[in-house]
Scaffold this active site. Structure first.
Site: not given
Ligand code: FDA
Length: 306
Positions: A98, A132, A161, A182, A185-186, A224-225, A286-287
């Protein structure tokens, strides 16, 4: 609403003190953070690499306010890279940095110089660095620094993002040969003027950006998850004839580990983002903001019923 409250708490030093000193905190943190020391980071990295995963290590810390703090963060990364290389964990492990932790908010040039030193150490260790992305006020500065870093270290990665309205255009800029991007979503609270507000609009933007990156010449890293976006990523990668060596999925440490294993067993390259260090508060909040189930987990720990 809950997300807004938690992200506000992430900026509150009073809440930070409360959370950091609460007895339940350790167990909650352990789910998302590898530990506090280099040894912890190496131990977790080794386990993940043995399970067929790649790793990006994040030395926790952000919003550095003095040059001394910035230098300490740089040195932490230099030590980490020496240790990773000594343990034979590079190239499967890279580092995520960062710029705010390197002083970007008060001295952009200093942050650049520290990042350049980290990139040079990573190259020496046989691995690379991803910058990041933080809140939207830092996007231009971070992308400017990226361009300068890439002139000496072309494999330095960027994060874009999907929630930002500008990101489709940034994807086009960064979809060229050799570029590592990478896409996430953000994670920050952003105003409507710069960011899509509804989950559906963010998801649609993610898919548009993914198409640009996967159809381009760079190396997309789909972070993304979200099961739906991962499925679309698998589908579009096939559509654009990407082999597993030509893109990767990325997920956070402690989040959907069974999905991480599934993707590995399907032959995909999967990188786990592993944070470690003592300064875990902003990251943890944030998590929690991302997912109500994480808040429930935290609340159960709070009342001692984990
Ligand atoms: P979202 O949080 O909308 O979740 C969508 C779906 O995924 C949920 O409905 C569920 O089904 C599943 N899910 C999510 N979390 C779960 C859990 N704990 N258990 C089970 N299922 C779950 N952001 C940023 O602003 N700057 C950055 O540099 C980064 N870097 C970064 C690196 C990496 C490797 C990742 C994976 C993420 C980031 N992020 C980030 C964070 C990113 O912007 C975002 O906030 C999170 O990844 C959450 O978004 P999702 O895409 O996972 O979807």
């Amino acid at each position: 609403m809950l997300r807004t409250v938690i992200l506000a708490a992430a900026r509150s030093s009073r809440v930070e003190r409360l959370v950091e000193t609460a007895p339940f905190t350790r167990d909650v943190v352990r789910r998302f953070v590898a530990g506090t020391t280099n040894d912890d980071a190496l131990r977790v990295t080794r386990q993940l690499v043995d399970d067929g995963l790649a790793v990006s290590l994040d030395h926790l810390g952000e919003d550095t306010v003095t040059p001394e703090q910035a230098t300490a963060v740089r040195d932490a990364y230099l030590n980490l890279l020496t240790d990773l290389s000594g343990a034979g964990l590079t190239p499967p492990a890279e580092v995520s940095v960062k710029l705010s932790a390197l002083g970007q908010k008060f001295d952009e040039q200093l942050a650049y110089e520290h990042a350049r030193a980290i990139c040079a150490a990573a190259a020496e260790a046989g691995t690379t660095v991803t910058l990041d992305m933080e809140d939207h006020t830092t996007t231009d500065s971070t992308l400017d620094i990226l361009v300068k870093l890439r002139s000496d270290h072309p494999s330095t990665g960027a994060v874009l993002q999907a929630y930002l309205r500008r990101t489709e255009a940034d994807c086009r800029e960064l979809a060229g040969a050799g570029s590592r991007v990478r896409l996430c979503k953000g994670a920050y609270k952003e105003p409507e003027s710069v960011a899509f507000q509804s989950a559906q609009d963010v998801d649609k933007s993610y898919v548009r950006c993914m198409n640009i990156l996967l159809s381009g010449e760079g190396y997309p890293m789909l972070a993304t998850h979200d099961p739906r976006l991962i499925a679309i990523g698998e589908d579009r990668a096939r559509w654009f004839d990407r082999t597993p060596a030509e893109f990767e999925f990325q997920l956070l440490y402690g989040v959907r580990p069974e999905e991480q294993s599934r993707l590995v067993s399907e032959g995909y390259t999967v990188r786990v983002y592993v944070p470690y260090g003592t300064d875990w508060y902003g990251y943890l909040m944030r998590r929690l903001a991302e997912r109500p189930a994480n808040v429930a987990f935290f609340a159960r720990a709070l009342v001692g019923r984990r």
